[in-house]
Design a protein around this motif. Sequence first.
Motif, mmCIF file in Angstrom:
data_model
loop_
_atom_site.group_PDB
_atom_site.id
_atom_site.type_symbol
_atom_site.label_atom_id
_atom_site.label_comp_id
_atom_site.label_asym_id
_atom_site.label_seq_id
_atom_site.Cartn_x
_atom_site.Cartn_y
_atom_site.Cartn_z
ATOM 1 N N SER A 25 -1.532 -0.861 6.833
ATOM 2 C CA SER A 25 -1.262 -0.240 8.131
ATOM 3 C C SER A 25 -1.048 1.269 8.043
ATOM 4 O O SER A 25 -0.860 1.927 9.068
ATOM 5 C CB SER A 25 -0.032 -0.894 8.780
ATOM 6 O OG SER A 25 1.124 -0.627 8.007
ATOM 7 N N PHE A 26 -1.082 1.846 6.844
ATOM 8 C CA PHE A 26 -0.911 3.291 6.714
ATOM 9 C C PHE A 26 -2.091 3.998 7.385
ATOM 10 O O PHE A 26 -3.213 3.493 7.382
ATOM 11 C CB PHE A 26 -0.851 3.712 5.246
ATOM 12 C CG PHE A 26 0.390 3.287 4.494
ATOM 13 C CD1 PHE A 26 1.406 2.549 5.091
ATOM 14 C CD2 PHE A 26 0.540 3.623 3.172
ATOM 15 C CE1 PHE A 26 2.535 2.157 4.385
ATOM 16 C CE2 PHE A 26 1.661 3.244 2.452
ATOM 17 C CZ PHE A 26 2.654 2.515 3.062
ATOM 18 N N LYS A 31 -5.008 7.982 3.025
ATOM 19 C CA LYS A 31 -5.731 7.195 2.026
ATOM 20 C C LYS A 31 -5.563 7.740 0.603
ATOM 21 O O LYS A 31 -5.269 6.991 -0.318
ATOM 22 C CB LYS A 31 -7.217 7.120 2.383
ATOM 23 C CG LYS A 31 -8.027 6.300 1.405
ATOM 24 C CD LYS A 31 -9.482 6.204 1.826
ATOM 25 C CE LYS A 31 -10.256 5.360 0.826
ATOM 26 N NZ LYS A 31 -11.656 5.224 1.202
ATOM 27 N N PHE A 32 -5.751 9.033 0.428
ATOM 28 C CA PHE A 32 -5.704 9.614 -0.913
ATOM 29 C C PHE A 32 -4.318 10.132 -1.291
ATOM 30 O O PHE A 32 -3.986 10.185 -2.473
ATOM 31 C CB PHE A 32 -6.734 10.740 -1.045
ATOM 32 C CG PHE A 32 -8.134 10.246 -0.837
ATOM 33 C CD1 PHE A 32 -8.737 9.418 -1.776
ATOM 34 C CD2 PHE A 32 -8.842 10.564 0.313
ATOM 35 C CE1 PHE A 32 -10.024 8.938 -1.582
ATOM 36 C CE2 PHE A 32 -10.131 10.099 0.515
ATOM 37 C CZ PHE A 32 -10.723 9.281 -0.429
ATOM 38 N N ALA A 33 -3.518 10.489 -0.307
ATOM 39 C CA ALA A 33 -2.207 11.059 -0.593
ATOM 40 C C ALA A 33 -1.125 10.001 -0.794
ATOM 41 O O ALA A 33 -0.186 10.225 -1.550
ATOM 42 C CB ALA A 33 -1.786 11.994 0.538
ATOM 43 N N LEU A 34 -1.269 8.827 -0.153
ATOM 44 C CA LEU A 34 -0.208 7.830 -0.237
ATOM 45 C C LEU A 34 -0.723 6.416 -0.477
ATOM 46 O O LEU A 34 -0.243 5.734 -1.380
ATOM 47 C CB LEU A 34 0.644 7.867 1.043
ATOM 48 C CG LEU A 34 1.886 6.992 1.058
ATOM 49 C CD1 LEU A 34 2.851 7.375 -0.060
ATOM 50 C CD2 LEU A 34 2.578 7.087 2.403
ATOM 51 N N ARG A 39 -0.690 1.914 -4.164
ATOM 52 C CA ARG A 39 -1.355 0.672 -4.591
ATOM 53 C C ARG A 39 -1.633 0.708 -6.091
ATOM 54 O O ARG A 39 -1.354 -0.241 -6.820
ATOM 55 C CB ARG A 39 -2.661 0.461 -3.829
ATOM 56 C CG ARG A 39 -2.458 0.042 -2.394
ATOM 57 C CD ARG A 39 -3.793 -0.097 -1.697
ATOM 58 N NE ARG A 39 -3.625 -0.538 -0.313
ATOM 59 C CZ ARG A 39 -4.628 -0.714 0.524
ATOM 60 N NH1 ARG A 39 -5.877 -0.469 0.137
ATOM 61 N NH2 ARG A 39 -4.395 -1.113 1.761
ATOM 62 N N LYS A 40 -2.209 1.817 -6.534
ATOM 63 C CA LYS A 40 -2.561 1.939 -7.951
ATOM 64 C C LYS A 40 -1.316 1.873 -8.828
ATOM 65 O O LYS A 40 -1.306 1.180 -9.849
ATOM 66 C CB LYS A 40 -3.306 3.256 -8.197
ATOM 67 C CG LYS A 40 -3.714 3.450 -9.633
ATOM 68 C CD LYS A 40 -4.458 4.757 -9.814
ATOM 69 C CE LYS A 40 -4.833 4.939 -11.278
ATOM 70 N NZ LYS A 40 -5.549 6.190 -11.510
ATOM 71 N N ALA A 78 9.529 6.175 -5.114
ATOM 72 C CA ALA A 78 9.406 7.505 -4.515
ATOM 73 C C ALA A 78 8.331 7.510 -3.432
ATOM 74 O O ALA A 78 8.552 8.027 -2.321
ATOM 75 C CB ALA A 78 9.081 8.536 -5.588
ATOM 76 N N LEU A 79 7.174 6.915 -3.714
ATOM 77 C CA LEU A 79 6.096 6.853 -2.725
ATOM 78 C C LEU A 79 6.508 6.008 -1.522
ATOM 79 O O LEU A 79 6.178 6.336 -0.376
ATOM 80 C CB LEU A 79 4.826 6.294 -3.368
ATOM 81 C CG LEU A 79 4.157 7.195 -4.407
ATOM 82 C CD1 LEU A 79 3.125 6.423 -5.211
ATOM 83 C CD2 LEU A 79 3.536 8.409 -3.744
#
Length: 124
Positions: A25-26, A31-34, A39-40, A78-79
């Motif tokens: 839902s983000f 996509k690339f910043a959070l 996920r990774k 943190a994320l």
Amino acid sequence: MEFKDLLAYKKGFQLAMEIFQISKSFPKEEKFALTSPIRKTSRMVCCNIAKSFEQRDSPELYFNQLTHSTGKISRVLALLQFAKECDYINSEEYEQIELQAEEVGIMIRYMILNPEKFGSRKTF
């Protein structure tokens, strides 16, 4: 016993899947910043646990991978805090995932402090 049998791995996998579901839902601009980083990183917790187990014949590598895994837990938290502060998740979701992450961290620290129970040695 295989790495998939480890409780820390199982709980870490559940955590990664929970993060995957919540991060769907983000916003697209995250996509690339959070989204991708959280996920990774959550997946790397499991990967490092698996790798440590497979490298348990080498105490140095065993401890190294588990230490990396605890670092990944901190990064996930943190994320996750950014996601909460940006209102991508609510406080309840944050607290639930935070508890799961802390539980996995405790299990990893147990593996570090008790390597002989996982087929490794304490010294290298």
